[in-house]
Write an enzyme that holds these catalytic residues in place. Structure first.
Site, PDB file in Angstrom:
ATOM      1  N   ALA A  73       8.567   7.160   1.066  1.00 46.49           N
ATOM      2  CA  ALA A  73       9.535   6.050   0.662  1.00 46.49           C
ATOM      3  C   ALA A  73       9.518   4.835   1.610  1.00 46.49           C
ATOM      4  O   ALA A  73       9.360   3.635   1.230  1.00 46.49           O
ATOM      5  CB  ALA A  73      10.931   6.386   0.117  1.00 46.49           C
ATOM      6  N   ASP A  74       9.736   5.206   2.936  1.00 49.08           N
ATOM      7  CA  ASP A  74       9.830   4.087   4.029  1.00 49.08           C
ATOM      8  C   ASP A  74       8.252   3.370   3.993  1.00 49.08           C
ATOM      9  O   ASP A  74       8.249   2.435   4.180  1.00 49.08           O
ATOM     10  CB  ASP A  74      10.109   4.986   5.370  1.00 49.08           C
ATOM     11  CG  ASP A  74      11.424   5.048   5.599  1.00 49.08           C
ATOM     12  OD1 ASP A  74      12.230   4.471   4.914  1.00 49.08           O
ATOM     13  OD2 ASP A  74      11.887   5.888   6.318  1.00 49.08           O
ATOM     14  N   HIS A  75       7.325   4.033   4.368  1.00 49.19           N
ATOM     15  CA  HIS A  75       5.882   3.637   4.122  1.00 49.19           C
ATOM     16  C   HIS A  75       5.682   2.683   3.216  1.00 49.19           C
ATOM     17  O   HIS A  75       5.030   1.680   3.436  1.00 49.19           O
ATOM     18  CB  HIS A  75       5.219   4.378   4.898  1.00 49.19           C
ATOM     19  CG  HIS A  75       5.037   5.000   6.101  1.00 49.19           C
ATOM     20  ND1 HIS A  75       5.716   6.010   6.485  1.00 49.19           N
ATOM     21  CD2 HIS A  75       4.355   4.488   7.395  1.00 49.19           C
ATOM     22  CE1 HIS A  75       5.629   6.391   7.903  1.00 49.19           C
ATOM     23  NE2 HIS A  75       4.840   5.248   8.456  1.00 49.19           N
TER      24      HIS A  75
END
Length: 276
Positions: A171-173
């Protein structure tokens, strides 16, 4: 990605990144890859959380370098008025502001888009939050695994009988990629209108976007997708006789099946009614 020898696409563009952890810094590094001049702002004495990942590198370890390549750096205490004023002066001539504050924190710091655009109408302001700019979770802290879990993505990536994290901050990337995608669109729109835009993305929104076809199927009366029924008839995962994991992806094409049986020397299966 292949880059040509011509001037980078974002050469001459200035981005101010006020973010930490993964999503914001990753987006900033991608902008830098495209030739943007990225100025990273960090709090004194603290800095980005990745500076502390491995103490032996004294704040400049491998993960920090990977997520913050191509950047310049400045230390500003945004909790104090003089620090905020310095940042505001920098933003008066910047092209992009990239931040991952909670919406209420950003407002307290006086960094809302409506205020910033009065001083710099061409500014593109990109906000990466946990859950978006509205709703009951608006001002809660956001983390990669929580974004995956709330969206339902994590249930498709882990065994619910023995749940484990994925092993990569999906989700972050992907939020970082979506942020750059929005920024590039806003830069193109600015060429036509002369004005900047507010670009909004979040860990939850991006996680939902990655499973949108599953959500659409379910909401329209379909079967809820799971790890068990998603690859039915096309993808097979098992541990082989040498105790190593093996995945077979047939892509739904007859020629893929024929290629598999030829590669394994089992062409007899082509005539086996069980495999029809």
């Amino acid at each position: 990605m292949t880059l040509s020898l011509s001037p980078p696409a974002l050469e001459g563009t200035i981005a101010v990144e006020v973010s930490g952890h993964v999503a914001g810094p990753y987006a900033g590094s991608l902008l830098g890859d495209l030739g943007c001049e990225v100025i990273k702002v960090e709090l004194p004495g603290e800095g980005d959380t990745h500076r502390g990942r491995n103490p032996k590198y004294e704040g400049y370890g491998p993960s920090f370098r990977a997520l913050n390549r191509n950047k310049k750096s400045v230390t500003l205490n945004l909790r104090k008025e003089d620090g905020r004023q310095i940042l505001l002066r920098i933003l008066e001539t910047a092209d992009i502001l990239l931040e991952n504050f909670r919406p209420d924190t950003r407002s307290r710091l006086g960094l809302d888009f409506a205020e910033l655009s009065r001083a710099n109408p061409k500014l593109i302001h990109c906000s990466i939050s946990g859950y978006g700019q509205s709703g009951p979770y608006r001002d809660k802290p956001g983390f990669d695994t929580i974004g995956q879990a709330l969206s339902g993505m994590l249930s498709l990536a882990t065994d619910l009988e023995d749940p484990q994290v994925v092993g990569v901050s999906v989700a972050d990337h992907t939020s970082g990629i979506f942020a750059v995608y929005g920024i590039l669109a806003a830069l193109l729109a600015r060429q036509k209108t002369g004005r900047g835009q507010f670009v909004d993305t979040s860990l939850l929104q991006v996680s939902l976007a990655f499973i949108e076809s599953h959500v659409a199927d379910y909401l329209n009366g379909g079967e809820a997708v799971s790890r068990e029924n998603f690859p039915r008839g096309r993808i097979y995962c098992f541990v082989a006789s040498d105790h190593r994991p093996l995945v077979v992806h047939l892509s739904g094409h007859q020629k893929s099946w024929e290629g598999l049986v030829n590669a394994t020397g089992r062409v007899d299966l082509l005539a086996d009614s069980r495999c029809a």
